[in-house]
Design an enzyme around this catalytic site. Structure first.
Site, PDB file in Angstrom:
ATOM      1  N   TYR A   1      60.261 152.802 -38.073  1.00 14.04           N
ATOM      2  CA  TYR A   1      60.705 153.645 -37.046  1.00 14.04           C
ATOM      3  C   TYR A   1      61.399 154.879 -37.653  1.00 14.04           C
ATOM      4  O   TYR A   1      61.037 155.944 -37.670  1.00 14.04           O
ATOM      5  CB  TYR A   1      61.500 152.925 -36.139  1.00 14.04           C
ATOM      6  CG  TYR A   1      62.231 154.000 -35.194  1.00 14.04           C
ATOM      7  CD1 TYR A   1      61.610 154.439 -33.929  1.00 14.04           C
ATOM      8  CD2 TYR A   1      63.380 154.323 -35.387  1.00 14.04           C
ATOM      9  CE1 TYR A   1      62.258 155.349 -33.153  1.00 14.04           C
ATOM     10  CE2 TYR A   1      64.420 155.211 -34.522  1.00 14.04           C
ATOM     11  CZ  TYR A   1      63.542 155.504 -33.351  1.00 14.04           C
ATOM     12  OH  TYR A   1      64.167 156.546 -32.458  1.00 14.04           O
TER      13      TYR A   1
ATOM     14  N   SER B   1      65.504 161.323 -35.450  1.00 14.58           N
ATOM     15  CA  SER B   1      66.411 159.976 -35.160  1.00 14.58           C
ATOM     16  C   SER B   1      67.389 160.426 -36.388  1.00 14.58           C
ATOM     17  O   SER B   1      67.149 160.580 -37.520  1.00 14.58           O
ATOM     18  CB  SER B   1      65.751 158.876 -35.114  1.00 14.58           C
ATOM     19  OG  SER B   1      67.031 157.742 -35.097  1.00 14.58           O
TER      20      SER B   1
HETATM   21  N1  LIG Z   1      68.725 156.395 -27.590  1.00 17.46           N
HETATM   22  C1  LIG Z   1      68.789 156.533 -29.043  1.00 17.46           C
HETATM   23  O1  LIG Z   1      69.653 155.745 -29.711  1.00 17.46           O
HETATM   24  C2  LIG Z   1      67.960 157.263 -29.648  1.00 17.46           C
HETATM   25  C3  LIG Z   1      68.356 157.651 -30.898  1.00 17.46           C
HETATM   26  C4  LIG Z   1      67.450 158.601 -31.765  1.00 17.46           C
HETATM   27  C5  LIG Z   1      66.526 158.966 -31.102  1.00 17.46           C
HETATM   28  N2  LIG Z   1      65.921 158.647 -30.109  1.00 17.46           N
HETATM   29  C6  LIG Z   1      64.472 159.144 -29.750  1.00 17.46           C
HETATM   30  O2  LIG Z   1      64.748 159.809 -28.403  1.00 17.46           O
HETATM   31  C7  LIG Z   1      63.535 159.666 -27.919  1.00 17.46           C
HETATM   32  C8  LIG Z   1      63.779 159.331 -26.371  1.00 17.46           C
HETATM   33  O3  LIG Z   1      64.476 157.980 -26.228  1.00 17.46           O
HETATM   34  P1  LIG Z   1      65.547 157.633 -25.236  1.00 17.46           P
HETATM   35  O4  LIG Z   1      66.647 156.768 -25.617  1.00 17.46           O
HETATM   36  O5  LIG Z   1      65.535 158.491 -24.004  1.00 17.46           O
HETATM   37  O6  LIG Z   1      64.471 156.295 -24.800  1.00 17.46           O
HETATM   38  P2  LIG Z   1      64.036 155.564 -23.302  1.00 17.46           P
HETATM   39  O7  LIG Z   1      65.317 155.638 -22.336  1.00 17.46           O
HETATM   40  O8  LIG Z   1      63.592 154.226 -23.426  1.00 17.46           O
HETATM   41  O9  LIG Z   1      62.830 156.551 -22.477  1.00 17.46           O
HETATM   42  C9  LIG Z   1      61.638 156.536 -23.405  1.00 17.46           C
HETATM   43  C10 LIG Z   1      60.716 157.796 -22.560  1.00 17.46           C
HETATM   44  O10 LIG Z   1      59.716 157.656 -23.367  1.00 17.46           O
HETATM   45  C11 LIG Z   1      58.517 157.090 -22.419  1.00 17.46           C
HETATM   46  N3  LIG Z   1      57.340 156.518 -23.083  1.00 17.46           N
HETATM   47  C12 LIG Z   1      57.575 155.201 -23.711  1.00 17.46           C
HETATM   48  N4  LIG Z   1      56.462 154.815 -24.224  1.00 17.46           N
HETATM   49  C13 LIG Z   1      55.688 155.810 -24.167  1.00 17.46           C
HETATM   50  C14 LIG Z   1      54.191 155.742 -24.749  1.00 17.46           C
HETATM   51  N5  LIG Z   1      53.754 154.939 -25.321  1.00 17.46           N
HETATM   52  N6  LIG Z   1      53.844 157.323 -24.313  1.00 17.46           N
HETATM   53  C15 LIG Z   1      54.373 157.990 -23.335  1.00 17.46           C
HETATM   54  N7  LIG Z   1      55.604 157.887 -23.056  1.00 17.46           N
HETATM   55  C16 LIG Z   1      56.013 156.773 -23.352  1.00 17.46           C
HETATM   56  C17 LIG Z   1      59.009 156.433 -21.327  1.00 17.46           C
HETATM   57  O11 LIG Z   1      58.281 156.505 -20.407  1.00 17.46           O
HETATM   58  P3  LIG Z   1      58.264 155.431 -18.970  1.00 17.46           P
HETATM   59  O12 LIG Z   1      59.542 155.780 -18.185  1.00 17.46           O
HETATM   60  O13 LIG Z   1      56.969 155.489 -18.195  1.00 17.46           O
HETATM   61  O14 LIG Z   1      58.359 153.960 -19.792  1.00 17.46           O
HETATM   62  C18 LIG Z   1      60.390 157.142 -21.038  1.00 17.46           C
HETATM   63  O15 LIG Z   1      60.308 158.344 -20.240  1.00 17.46           O
HETATM   64  C19 LIG Z   1      62.710 158.728 -28.446  1.00 17.46           C
HETATM   65  O16 LIG Z   1      61.757 159.603 -29.400  1.00 17.46           O
HETATM   66  C20 LIG Z   1      63.320 157.977 -29.364  1.00 17.46           C
HETATM   67  O17 LIG Z   1      62.902 157.824 -30.669  1.00 17.46           O
HETATM   68  C21 LIG Z   1      66.661 157.825 -29.393  1.00 17.46           C
END
Ligand SMILES: NC(=O)c1ccc[n+]([C@@H]2O[C@H](COP(=O)([O-])OP(=O)(O)OC[C@H]3O[C@@H](n4cnc5c(N)ncnc54)[C@H](OP(=O)(O)O)[C@@H]3O)[C@@H](O)[C@H]2O)c1
Length: 254
Positions: free
Chosen positions: A161, A148
């Site tokens: 985080y 991130s």
């Molecule tokens: N969005 C941002 O602004 C952002 C910025 C920087 C980094 N990130 C990183 O990018 C990654 C993905 O984020 P995103 O924005 O795509 O999030 P998201 O839309 O909330 O999707 C999260 C994904 O992770 C799965 N998940 C959640 N909890 C889990 C667990 N305990 N075990 C296994 N799978 C789990 C969810 O599965 P379900 O569908 O079954 O819940 C979903 O497929 C994360 O590592 C996050 O830290 C995001």
């Protein structure tokens, strides 16, 4: 080791929604077989599988709670079985550690329970899942850890985080070091503020405008911005990129 995209296989954790879904779709479009995991959203995971199959690709969804290390042995067995039945292979090429959670609390309000949940999902899970799957990853394969922008800059409410994402970037270099003999490249990709449902989404219009104003390219990121980049990193074009942190943020807080 296989040489064409047609025979490559990726495992994307958290591939049911958001960034992981986009990574899965971009790789499938390049002819790569996809194993994606979900935690609780089987329907959305199956919808991604259907989209990939509908476009002529190959995909399988498996359940995985990334915070439950005790389940990783059984998960690895399931992965082996799917590789055999769906692809007639014993190994896969790319691992994308994408699954993650956010918990917004100021340091003074952070309980041990919140701390442990973040550690288990965003760091301990990444370490032990990768360790467990390493024997199934092809020599010359690749790993991408989703980090991130918050590993680089600080923002109130995300201390644990952000620190864990920084730790994951450190781990990336150590995995690259210890698995160099197997020519496995390990990089971390650090998204900026991406418009997904993560942590409850990016808030109201004024908050979104504020994020955009802090970003050199003047907008929030899209899951697709990250998915497209990870697909290019997992290609021969990036063959000499190893042990790096690459930010996909449009230039936030520069
Ligand atoms: N969005 C941002 O602004 C952002 C910025 C920087 C980094 N990130 C990183 O990018 C990654 C993905 O984020 P995103 O924005 O795509 O999030 P998201 O839309 O909330 O999707 C999260 C994904 O992770 C799965 N998940 C959640 N909890 C889990 C667990 N305990 N075990 C296994 N799978 C789990 C969810 O599965 P379900 O569908 O079954 O819940 C979903 O497929 C994360 O590592 C996050 O830290 C995001």
């Amino acid at each position: 080791m296989s040489t064409t995209n047609e025979s490559k296989i990726v495992l994307v954790t958290g591939g049911s929604r958001g960034i992981g879904k986009s990574i899965a779709l971009h790789l499938a479009k390049r002819g790569i077989g996809v194993i994606l995991t979900y935690n609780s959203n089987a329907n959305q995971a199956n919808a991604v599988v259907d989209t990939i199959k509908g476009a002529g690709g190959k995909a399988v969804a498996l359940q995985l709670d990334a915070s439950k290390t005790a389940s990783f042995g059984d998960f690895a067995v399931q992965v082996s079985q799917v590789l055999k039945t769906e692809w007639d292979r014993n190994d896969f090429d790319y691992l994308v550690n994408n699954a993650g959670i956010a918990q917004r609390t100021l340091i003074q309000d952070t309980t041990e329970e919140i701390f442990d949940e973040l550690v288990d999902t965003n760091f301990k899970g990444v370490f032990f899942l990768t360790q467990r799957l390493m024997p199934l990853i092809t020599d010359g394969g690749q790993i991408v850890n989703i980090s991130s922008g918050l590993a680089r800059f600080a923002f109130p409410g995300v201390a644990v985080y952000g620190a864990l994402k920084a730790a994951t970037e450190g781990l990336t270099r150590y995995f690259a070091k210890e698995y160099a003999a197997r020519r496995i490249r390990v990089n971390s990709v650090a998204p900026g503020a991406i418009d997904t449902e993560f942590g409850g989404g990016k808030g109201d219009e004024s908050h979104r405008n504020q994020i955009a104003s802090m970003t050199a390219l003047g907008r929030l990121g899209l899951a697709d911005d990250v998915g497209a980049f990870v697909a290019s990193l997992l290609s021969e074009d990036s063959r000499f990129v190893n042990a790096q942190r690459i930010e996909v943020s449009g230039g936030i807080y520069i």
